[in-house]
Design a protein around this motif. Structure first.
Motif, PDB file in Angstrom:
ATOM      1  N   SER A   1       5.535 -14.813   8.374  1.00 21.73           N
ATOM      2  CA  SER A   1       4.675 -14.528   7.222  1.00 21.73           C
ATOM      3  C   SER A   1       3.842 -13.269   7.396  1.00 21.73           C
ATOM      4  O   SER A   1       3.288 -13.023   8.470  1.00 21.73           O
ATOM      5  CB  SER A   1       3.708 -15.705   6.969  1.00 21.73           C
ATOM      6  OG  SER A   1       4.409 -16.858   6.546  1.00 21.73           O
ATOM      7  N   VAL A   2       3.756 -12.508   6.310  1.00 25.52           N
ATOM      8  CA  VAL A   2       2.733 -11.479   6.170  1.00 25.52           C
ATOM      9  C   VAL A   2       1.668 -12.080   5.258  1.00 25.52           C
ATOM     10  O   VAL A   2       1.927 -12.403   4.107  1.00 25.52           O
ATOM     11  CB  VAL A   2       3.314 -10.187   5.578  1.00 25.52           C
ATOM     12  CG1 VAL A   2       2.198  -9.191   5.268  1.00 25.52           C
ATOM     13  CG2 VAL A   2       4.325  -9.577   6.540  1.00 25.52           C
ATOM     14  N   GLY A   3       0.482 -12.268   5.790  1.00 31.00           N
ATOM     15  CA  GLY A   3      -0.573 -12.944   5.064  1.00 31.00           C
ATOM     16  C   GLY A   3      -0.929 -14.270   5.721  1.00 31.00           C
ATOM     17  O   GLY A   3      -0.389 -14.612   6.775  1.00 31.00           O
TER      18      GLY A   3
ATOM     19  N   ILE B   1       5.689 -13.362   2.094  1.00 30.67           N
ATOM     20  CA  ILE B   1       4.486 -12.561   1.893  1.00 30.67           C
ATOM     21  C   ILE B   1       3.572 -13.392   1.007  1.00 30.67           C
ATOM     22  O   ILE B   1       3.982 -13.818  -0.078  1.00 30.67           O
ATOM     23  CB  ILE B   1       4.796 -11.213   1.226  1.00 30.67           C
ATOM     24  CG1 ILE B   1       5.788 -10.401   2.085  1.00 30.67           C
ATOM     25  CG2 ILE B   1       3.517 -10.413   0.999  1.00 30.67           C
ATOM     26  CD1 ILE B   1       6.326  -9.167   1.395  1.00 30.67           C
TER      27      ILE B   1
ATOM     28  N   THR C   1      -0.375 -13.833  -0.739  1.00 32.91           N
ATOM     29  CA  THR C   1      -1.688 -13.263  -1.044  1.00 32.91           C
ATOM     30  C   THR C   1      -2.431 -14.161  -2.026  1.00 32.91           C
ATOM     31  O   THR C   1      -1.824 -14.867  -2.822  1.00 32.91           O
ATOM     32  CB  THR C   1      -1.561 -11.844  -1.650  1.00 32.91           C
ATOM     33  OG1 THR C   1      -1.020 -11.934  -2.975  1.00 32.91           O
ATOM     34  CG2 THR C   1      -0.670 -10.951  -0.802  1.00 32.91           C
TER      35      THR C   1
ATOM     36  N   VAL D   1       0.356  -4.196   0.536  1.00 31.87           N
ATOM     37  CA  VAL D   1       1.401  -4.462   1.522  1.00 31.87           C
ATOM     38  C   VAL D   1       2.523  -3.491   1.199  1.00 31.87           C
ATOM     39  O   VAL D   1       3.030  -3.486   0.071  1.00 31.87           O
ATOM     40  CB  VAL D   1       1.902  -5.916   1.437  1.00 31.87           C
ATOM     41  CG1 VAL D   1       3.091  -6.129   2.372  1.00 31.87           C
ATOM     42  CG2 VAL D   1       0.782  -6.892   1.758  1.00 31.87           C
TER      43      VAL D   1
ATOM     44  N   ILE E   1       7.903 -14.169  -2.055  1.00 27.72           N
ATOM     45  CA  ILE E   1       6.629 -13.462  -2.225  1.00 27.72           C
ATOM     46  C   ILE E   1       5.773 -14.333  -3.132  1.00 27.72           C
ATOM     47  O   ILE E   1       6.180 -14.658  -4.245  1.00 27.72           O
ATOM     48  CB  ILE E   1       6.825 -12.070  -2.847  1.00 27.72           C
ATOM     49  CG1 ILE E   1       7.634 -11.160  -1.904  1.00 27.72           C
ATOM     50  CG2 ILE E   1       5.459 -11.427  -3.154  1.00 27.72           C
ATOM     51  CD1 ILE E   1       7.947  -9.788  -2.476  1.00 27.72           C
TER      52      ILE E   1
ATOM     53  N   ILE F   1       1.916  -5.048  -3.783  1.00 34.21           N
ATOM     54  CA  ILE F   1       3.072  -5.215  -2.895  1.00 34.21           C
ATOM     55  C   ILE F   1       4.177  -4.271  -3.355  1.00 34.21           C
ATOM     56  O   ILE F   1       4.597  -4.316  -4.517  1.00 34.21           O
ATOM     57  CB  ILE F   1       3.560  -6.671  -2.899  1.00 34.21           C
ATOM     58  CG1 ILE F   1       2.481  -7.578  -2.298  1.00 34.21           C
ATOM     59  CG2 ILE F   1       4.871  -6.815  -2.128  1.00 34.21           C
ATOM     60  CD1 ILE F   1       2.808  -9.051  -2.332  1.00 34.21           C
TER      61      ILE F   1
ATOM     62  N   ILE G   1       9.556  -3.144  -0.320  1.00 31.73           N
ATOM     63  CA  ILE G   1       9.959  -4.273   0.515  1.00 31.73           C
ATOM     64  C   ILE G   1      11.479  -4.349   0.506  1.00 31.73           C
ATOM     65  O   ILE G   1      12.095  -4.478  -0.557  1.00 31.73           O
ATOM     66  CB  ILE G   1       9.375  -5.609  -0.006  1.00 31.73           C
ATOM     67  CG1 ILE G   1       7.878  -5.471  -0.352  1.00 31.73           C
ATOM     68  CG2 ILE G   1       9.628  -6.716   1.005  1.00 31.73           C
ATOM     69  CD1 ILE G   1       6.973  -5.169   0.813  1.00 31.73           C
TER      70      ILE G   1
ATOM     71  N   CYS H   1       4.800  -6.532  -8.344  1.00 29.06           N
ATOM     72  CA  CYS H   1       5.501  -6.055  -7.151  1.00 29.06           C
ATOM     73  C   CYS H   1       6.476  -4.966  -7.578  1.00 29.06           C
ATOM     74  O   CYS H   1       7.116  -5.073  -8.631  1.00 29.06           O
ATOM     75  CB  CYS H   1       6.283  -7.187  -6.499  1.00 29.06           C
ATOM     76  SG  CYS H   1       5.272  -8.576  -5.942  1.00 29.06           S
TER      77      CYS H   1
END
Length: 250
Positions: free
Chosen positions: A75-77, A107, A109, A117, A136, A156, A159, A184
């Motif tokens: 995970s990012v976040g 991801i 948020t 990001v 996401i 975002i 990606i 995004c």
């Protein structure tokens, strides 16, 4: 947290084994925060939360040959909680196997946050019975009360998902749930093949722009696209610059 890399530069984690029960709460395997030029390689992580989590003020993160499961994926976040600013850039995951995790490549948020990001690349990943292989989620809400709708969001963009295959537990194999006010953008899908053992799979999009090339299954036609001219540019941006990680080239 088992491992925390915090406020650090030029770190390598190699050949680490993390083992915790799949139902153990908040047991992240490797947590990276406010750090740059971090390499995580040849690690096997099983836990009750994210196998690897990357949060605010982190850049130049490279993960290679990662086994994840059980757990909540890579995970990012989360980013943007309590209207905070979150920035994560230049992250690469190259070669991973995720087995029976609740998420794959995620991801996440909170509404109301700010920051961005940008320039992430996930490639050469195999999934085995993963609930949300590619996700996401800009409506993340890990709270006992309902999170209010807010218009600001962490932006975002850029990606890339490349060479991702395997099996999903959920019909929505790919989910791009992005902010209505801060969509995004520049999501690139290349050679994706996700199947469900019993049933058909689909892609969910909300306010997500991008495109696919090569095989993309399930189809990602729901991505609105004005970005095809940026294909080469995105591929380049999604790679951390060589000088950033020259000390830890794999």
């Amino acid at each position: 947290m088992h491992f925390v890399i915090s406020r650090s530069d030029s770190v390598r984690i190699a050949e680490v084994l993390v083992s915790a029960p799949g139902d153990s709460p908040n047991t992240d395997g490797i947590h990276i925060t406010e750090s740059t030029n971090v390499v995580v390689q040849d690690c096997k992580i099983g836990t009750g939360d994210d196998c690897i989590s990357i949060v605010n003020a982190s850049s130049g993160i490279k993960m290679k040959r990662i086994y994840c499961g059980p757990g909540h994926g890579i995970s990012v976040g989360s980013l943007g909680k309590d209207n905070s600013t979150g920035i994560v850039t230049k992250v690469v995951l190259d070669t991973a196997f995720l087995s029976e995790t609740t998420n794959g490549l995620r991801i996440k948020t909170w509404q109301g946050g700010s920051g961005y990001v940008r320039a992430l690349r996930f490639e050469n990943v195999k999934m085995n019975d993963v609930a949300n292989p590619i996700i996401i989620d800009q409506f993340y809400c890990d709270s006992p009360t309902v999170c209010p709708n807010q218009t600001s969001a962490v932006q975002i963009s850029q990606i890339m998902y490349r060479n991702i295959s395997g099996t999903t537990k959920s019909a929505k194999a790919m989910k791009f749930a992005c902010s209505d006010t801060v969509p995004c953008s520049n999501i690139v899908l290349s050679n994706i093949n996700l199947e469900m053992k019993d049933g058909t799979v689909e892609t969910y999009c909300n306010s997500a722009q991008g495109f696919g090339y090569g095989i993309v299954h399930p189809s990602a036609d729901c991505l609105s696209s004005h970005d095809k001219n940026y294909q080469a540019e995105i591929a380049e941006l999604a790679q951390p610059s060589r000088e950033d990680i020259v000390h830890t080239e794999l």
